[in-house]
Design a protein around this motif. Structure first.
Motif, PDB file in Angstrom:
ATOM      1  N   TYR A  37      79.832  11.609 -26.662  1.00 13.69           N
ATOM      2  CA  TYR A  37      81.086  10.952 -27.044  1.00 13.69           C
ATOM      3  C   TYR A  37      82.256  11.930 -26.983  1.00 13.69           C
ATOM      4  N   THR A  40      83.217  12.523 -23.338  1.00 13.88           N
ATOM      5  CA  THR A  40      83.894  11.395 -22.696  1.00 13.88           C
ATOM      6  C   THR A  40      85.288  11.185 -23.290  1.00 13.88           C
ATOM      7  N   ALA A  50      86.234   5.857 -24.658  1.00 14.15           N
ATOM      8  CA  ALA A  50      85.151   6.827 -24.837  1.00 14.15           C
ATOM      9  C   ALA A  50      83.925   6.165 -25.449  1.00 14.15           C
ATOM     10  N   VAL A  53      82.343   3.919 -22.697  1.00 19.02           N
ATOM     11  CA  VAL A  53      81.709   4.717 -21.649  1.00 19.02           C
ATOM     12  C   VAL A  53      80.446   5.385 -22.179  1.00 19.02           C
ATOM     13  N   THR A  54      80.486   5.844 -23.417  1.00 21.39           N
ATOM     14  CA  THR A  54      79.294   6.450 -24.014  1.00 21.39           C
ATOM     15  C   THR A  54      78.152   5.444 -24.068  1.00 21.39           C
ATOM     16  N   ALA A  57      76.866   4.775 -20.615  1.00 22.86           N
ATOM     17  CA  ALA A  57      76.045   5.889 -20.130  1.00 22.86           C
ATOM     18  C   ALA A  57      74.635   5.811 -20.708  1.00 22.86           C
ATOM     19  N   ALA A  82      76.941  10.370 -18.042  1.00 25.47           N
ATOM     20  CA  ALA A  82      78.147  10.117 -18.834  1.00 25.47           C
ATOM     21  C   ALA A  82      79.400  10.592 -18.097  1.00 25.47           C
ATOM     22  N   LEU A  83      79.302  11.745 -17.454  1.00 27.23           N
ATOM     23  CA  LEU A  83      80.441  12.276 -16.713  1.00 27.23           C
ATOM     24  C   LEU A  83      80.825  11.343 -15.571  1.00 27.23           C
ATOM     25  N   GLU A  85      80.254   8.147 -15.402  1.00 29.60           N
ATOM     26  CA  GLU A  85      80.826   6.929 -15.986  1.00 29.60           C
ATOM     27  C   GLU A  85      82.279   7.156 -16.394  1.00 29.60           C
ATOM     28  N   ALA A  86      82.560   8.317 -16.984  1.00 30.47           N
ATOM     29  CA  ALA A  86      83.935   8.624 -17.393  1.00 30.47           C
ATOM     30  C   ALA A  86      84.848   8.746 -16.180  1.00 30.47           C
ATOM     31  N   ARG A  89      85.625   5.299 -14.938  1.00 32.96           N
ATOM     32  CA  ARG A  89      86.614   4.619 -15.775  1.00 32.96           C
ATOM     33  C   ARG A  89      88.022   5.127 -15.461  1.00 32.96           C
ATOM     34  N   GLU A 150      86.597  19.332 -17.099  1.00 31.97           N
ATOM     35  CA  GLU A 150      85.185  18.993 -16.939  1.00 31.97           C
ATOM     36  C   GLU A 150      84.299  20.229 -17.050  1.00 31.97           C
TER      37      GLU A 150
END
Length: 208
Positions: A37, A40, A50, A53-54, A57, A82-83, A85-86, A89, A150
């Protein structure tokens, strides 16, 4: 030894989940919920995004668990999901940072002189306990261009190795090292004047 034991324990949990004990999935991801979390949120800068997306993921990790081959740590695999997915988004919302930088390298990355700059983690630990410094550090991380934010989050928050960071980001190890170095230099450049203002008598950096 501890990491090996943890990985062996995760391998047993994953095997049990795939064998039908689906309720164990939350036990598997529980140690990483907050880290995912925080990462994100740092990328998206929006609590609702966030959170969504969390959850996305974790759902994707659940659906793809059978494809996990343990070639990397489970945590690295989860963070990679997760990365991605972020990033997705951000693309959909057209929120990718478009920082305007006067001085750049040929590859378009900002130029920061490394002279006299030191690793950000050398800020005195007692000062990091102060709310002002934590707030300044969070703001400085938010101000980093995405490619540097990142790598900084993966290496210094998630504590992935440089090799794992490179694999997660889909870049070479040398590129990961360069990005990480520049991320830390940018943080130093951003934080230095603010930290001096916070405590002008303290010698925060070698040039002060």
């Amino acid at each position: 030894m501890t990491d090996t034991l943890a990985e062996n324990g995760e391998a047993r949990i994953i095997a049990a989940i795939l064998a039908g004990q689906k309720d164990l999935f939350h036990d598997l991801i529980r140690p990483y919920e907050r880290h995912v979390y925080v990462m994100t949120f740092a990328i998206l800068k929006n609590e609702a995004d966030a959170e969504e997306v969390t959850q996305e993921a974790f759902l994707k990790a659940w659906r793809a668990l059978a494809s996990f081959r343990a070639e990397a740590r489970f945590s690295t695999w989860l963070v990679s999901i997760a990365l991605n997915e972020a990033r997705g988004r951000l693309r959909r919302k057209n929120q990718a940072p478009t920082d305007s930088i006067d001085e750049t390298h040929e590859d378009g990355t900002p130029h920061v002189s490394p002279a006299l700059l030191r690793d950000w983690r050398e800020i005195p630990s007692e000062m990091l306990e102060r709310a002002e410094v934590r707030s300044l550090l969070r703001a400085a991380i938010d101000n980093l261009p995405l490619i540097y934010r990142e790598i900084f989050l993966l290496r210094d928050l998630e504590e992935l190795s440089v090799n794992e960071c490179a694999a997660t980001l889909g870049i070479s190890v040398s590129a990961a090292k360069v990005r990480l170095h520049r991320a830390r230099l940018l943080l130093q450049k951003d934080l230095a004047p603010q930290l001096k203002h916070l405590n002008p008598k303290r010698r925060w950096f070698p040039w002060s």
